[in-house]
Motif scaffolding. Structure first.
Motif, short mmCIF file in Angstrom:
data_model
loop_
_atom_site.label_atom_id
_atom_site.label_comp_id
_atom_site.label_asym_id
_atom_site.label_seq_id
_atom_site.Cartn_x
_atom_site.Cartn_y
_atom_site.Cartn_z
N ASN A 142 2.33 -16.10 5.28
CA ASN A 142 3.33 -16.10 4.21
C ASN A 142 3.56 -14.71 3.63
O ASN A 142 4.32 -14.55 2.68
N GLY A 143 2.89 -13.70 4.17
CA GLY A 143 3.11 -12.32 3.73
C GLY A 143 2.17 -11.83 2.65
O GLY A 143 2.24 -10.66 2.26
N ILE A 144 1.30 -12.69 2.13
CA ILE A 144 0.38 -12.28 1.08
C ILE A 144 -0.75 -11.45 1.68
O ILE A 144 -1.37 -11.84 2.67
N VAL A 145 -1.02 -10.31 1.04
CA VAL A 145 -2.11 -9.43 1.47
C VAL A 145 -3.38 -9.85 0.74
O VAL A 145 -3.42 -9.89 -0.49
N ARG A 146 -4.41 -10.15 1.50
CA ARG A 146 -5.66 -10.65 0.93
C ARG A 146 -6.71 -9.55 0.83
O ARG A 146 -6.56 -8.46 1.34
N GLU A 147 -7.80 -9.90 0.14
CA GLU A 147 -8.96 -9.03 -0.07
C GLU A 147 -8.58 -7.77 -0.87
O GLU A 147 -9.05 -6.67 -0.58
N VAL A 148 -7.74 -7.97 -1.88
CA VAL A 148 -7.32 -6.90 -2.79
C VAL A 148 -8.03 -7.08 -4.12
O VAL A 148 -8.03 -8.18 -4.68
N SER A 149 -8.61 -6.02 -4.64
CA SER A 149 -9.31 -6.12 -5.92
C SER A 149 -8.32 -6.06 -7.08
O SER A 149 -7.31 -5.36 -7.03
N TYR A 150 -8.66 -6.78 -8.12
CA TYR A 150 -7.87 -6.85 -9.34
C TYR A 150 -7.91 -5.49 -10.07
O TYR A 150 -8.67 -4.59 -9.72
N GLY A 151 -7.06 -5.34 -11.09
CA GLY A 151 -7.02 -4.12 -11.88
C GLY A 151 -8.41 -3.72 -12.36
O GLY A 151 -9.20 -4.56 -12.80
N THR A 152 -8.69 -2.41 -12.30
CA THR A 152 -10.07 -1.94 -12.47
C THR A 152 -10.15 -0.76 -13.42
O THR A 152 -9.80 0.37 -13.04
N PRO A 153 -10.61 -0.97 -14.65
CA PRO A 153 -10.86 0.17 -15.53
C PRO A 153 -12.10 0.92 -15.07
O PRO A 153 -12.83 0.46 -14.18
N VAL A 154 -12.35 2.06 -15.67
CA VAL A 154 -13.51 2.86 -15.28
C VAL A 154 -14.79 2.16 -15.70
O VAL A 154 -14.88 1.57 -16.79
N GLY A 155 -15.78 2.18 -14.82
CA GLY A 155 -17.03 1.48 -15.09
C GLY A 155 -18.23 2.40 -15.14
O GLY A 155 -18.19 3.54 -14.66
N MET A 156 -19.33 1.89 -15.69
CA MET A 156 -20.53 2.70 -15.89
C MET A 156 -21.56 2.54 -14.78
O MET A 156 -22.60 3.19 -14.80
N ASP A 157 -21.29 1.68 -13.80
CA ASP A 157 -22.20 1.58 -12.66
C ASP A 157 -21.46 0.90 -11.51
O ASP A 157 -20.37 0.35 -11.68
N ALA A 158 -22.06 0.97 -10.33
CA ALA A 158 -21.43 0.40 -9.14
C ALA A 158 -21.23 -1.11 -9.26
O ALA A 158 -20.26 -1.67 -8.75
N GLN A 159 -22.16 -1.79 -9.95
CA GLN A 159 -22.07 -3.23 -10.06
C GLN A 159 -20.78 -3.66 -10.76
O GLN A 159 -20.20 -4.70 -10.44
N PHE A 160 -20.33 -2.84 -11.71
CA PHE A 160 -19.08 -3.15 -12.41
C PHE A 160 -17.94 -3.31 -11.41
O PHE A 160 -17.13 -4.24 -11.51
N TYR A 161 -17.87 -2.43 -10.45
CA TYR A 161 -16.79 -2.47 -9.45
C TYR A 161 -17.00 -3.61 -8.46
O TYR A 161 -16.03 -4.22 -8.00
N LYS A 162 -18.24 -3.90 -8.16
CA LYS A 162 -18.55 -4.99 -7.24
C LYS A 162 -18.22 -6.36 -7.84
O LYS A 162 -18.02 -7.34 -7.11
N ASP A 163 -18.18 -6.42 -9.18
CA ASP A 163 -17.88 -7.68 -9.86
C ASP A 163 -16.39 -7.90 -10.11
O ASP A 163 -16.00 -8.97 -10.61
N ILE A 164 -15.56 -6.90 -9.81
CA ILE A 164 -14.11 -7.08 -9.99
C ILE A 164 -13.62 -8.17 -9.05
O ILE A 164 -13.92 -8.15 -7.85
N PRO A 165 -12.86 -9.15 -9.55
CA PRO A 165 -12.43 -10.25 -8.68
C PRO A 165 -11.38 -9.83 -7.66
O PRO A 165 -10.76 -8.77 -7.77
N ILE A 166 -11.21 -10.67 -6.67
CA ILE A 166 -10.21 -10.48 -5.61
C ILE A 166 -9.00 -11.35 -5.93
O ILE A 166 -9.15 -12.51 -6.32
N SER A 167 -7.81 -10.79 -5.76
CA SER A 167 -6.59 -11.55 -6.04
C SER A 167 -5.41 -10.88 -5.34
O SER A 167 -5.38 -9.65 -5.22
N PRO A 168 -4.42 -11.65 -4.89
CA PRO A 168 -3.19 -11.01 -4.43
C PRO A 168 -2.57 -10.19 -5.56
O PRO A 168 -2.50 -10.65 -6.69
N MET A 169 -2.17 -8.97 -5.27
CA MET A 169 -1.62 -8.06 -6.27
C MET A 169 -0.40 -7.35 -5.71
O MET A 169 -0.33 -7.08 -4.50
N THR A 170 0.54 -7.01 -6.59
CA THR A 170 1.74 -6.32 -6.12
C THR A 170 1.41 -4.98 -5.49
O THR A 170 2.03 -4.57 -4.51
N TYR A 171 0.41 -4.28 -6.03
CA TYR A 171 0.08 -2.99 -5.43
C TYR A 171 -0.59 -3.16 -4.07
O TYR A 171 -0.49 -2.29 -3.21
#
Length: 351
Positions: free
Chosen positions: A307-336
């Motif tokens: 259907n054209g949806i690109v998968r395995e894209v991480s959601y919007g991500t502010p700056v984090g204080m450790d790697a785990q913060f980025y690993k916890d960002i959810p996956i969602s179809p996004m326009t970018y």
């Protein structure tokens, strides 16, 4: 790579983007990041990719979608001015060039003047990464180069204001100064002038991608002095070398680039692949990097649903204080995610 497969993916991805709405997760910010019919940075990046689709196909329906999108948003009233809400202006100024629409010109003139005269600066005159509802005091992020500085560059050319172009050059140099990690040859996500630190000193995938794909397009917009151009390209070449070593066997990159326990992520993969393939085509990168870009292209195509949806894209991500913060960002179809996939797909047709 089969041209027909790429063209089919281009059409599917671009069509899916037009109808994107939030159906999968609870938005955690005071803005909508998924719905295409909002004026924010994900939609702005989406339009950036969609405009490349229009340039490739000259599809009048695609142009009408773009014009209708901007007409509706402008008639609704534009949001507060900040780094991220400048993102949709990158393509609006292209539509100024294409149509001469006075409403579009007025918006681009007003917002570009605001960037130059009123956008908050922090240390060394860097554009502070102010966002909707938060000035982010003392913070700069690598994202700013794509979200605001590309537009400022194009505005400088369009309005014949060389001081805008000089400011854009300065912003690239300042952001490299504080965000480039000489040890890994990758970028940190952010820098805090108040505490003099790089937050968690994380090498975030998509953040690095904003430089990789942004710099090759920045160089298309203006003629640079030899020294500055070479400095920017030396940084790209060093980054590309580091990325080549971090690419997974199936062509992807991890959301924390040097942390193989973090998930692989499509938007950064597409951004890297686009910048690398275009860099090779333009003579900025050694031809040996072409296979790195083609692997990223194949990996991106493998993440596009029927259907054209690109998968395995991480959601919007502010700056984090450790790697785990980025690993916890959810996956969602996004326009970018759609847009960056379009960029690598279209560049793949030229490879």
């Amino acid at each position: 790579m089969n041209r027909d497969i790429i063209l089919s993916a281009v059409h599917n991805v671009s069509n899916a983007m037009k109808f994107m709405k939030n159906e999968e997760l609870q938005e955690q910010y005071p803005i909508g990041l998924v719905d295409m019919n909002l004026w924010e940075w994900p939609q702005g990046v989406g339009l950036y990719g969609f405009y490349q689709y229009y340039e490739l196909t000259k599809d009048e329906a695609a142009l009408r979608f773009l014009l209708d999108w901007y007409d509706k948003r402008i008639s609704e009233g534009l949001p507060e001015k900040n780094v991220n809400t400048c993102s949709p202006l990158i393509i609006l100024i292209s539509l100024c060039e294409l149509t001469g629409n006075e409403n579009y010109i007025k918006v681009c003139d007003e917002w570009s003047r605001w960037i130059m005269d009123d956008m908050i600066r922090t240390g060394d005159g860097a554009l502070q990464h102010m966002i909707t509802g938060d000035p982010n005091d003392g913070q700069i992020l690598i994202d700013t180069l794509f979200m605001t500085v590309l537009f400022l560059t194009k505005a400088g050319v369009y309005f014949h204001r060389p001081e805008y172009v000089e400011e854009a050059k300065k912003q690239f140099l300042i952001h490299i100064k504080y965000l480039y990690d000489k040890r890994t040859k990758l970028f940190f996500h952010g820098w805090d002038f108040n505490g003099s630190h790089n937050y968690g000193a994380v090498h975030w995938g998509r953040g690095n991608g904003w430089y990789t794909c942004g710099i090759v397009d920045f160089l298309d917009m203006i003629d640079l002095e030899v020294g500055i151009k070479q400095y920017l390209l030396d940084t790209l070449c060093a980054q590309a070398g580091a990325l080549a070593h971090l690419q997974t066997p199936d062509g992807m990159w991890h959301t924390v680039l040097n942390d193989p326990t973090s998930y692989v992520e499509t938007s950064c993969t597409s951004a890297f692949g686009y910048g690398i393939l275009k860099g090779v085509r333009k003579g900025y990168l050694d031809p040996s990097y072409k296979e790195v870009g083609l692997q990223a292209l194949r990996a991106t195509i493998g993440r596009i649903e029927k259907n054209g949806i690109v998968r395995e894209v991480s959601y919007g991500t502010p700056v984090g204080m450790d790697a785990q913060f980025y690993k916890d960002i959810p996956i969602s179809p996004m326009t970018y995610g759609q847009a960056l996939a379009l960029l690598i797909l279209i560049e793949g047709l030229k490879a």
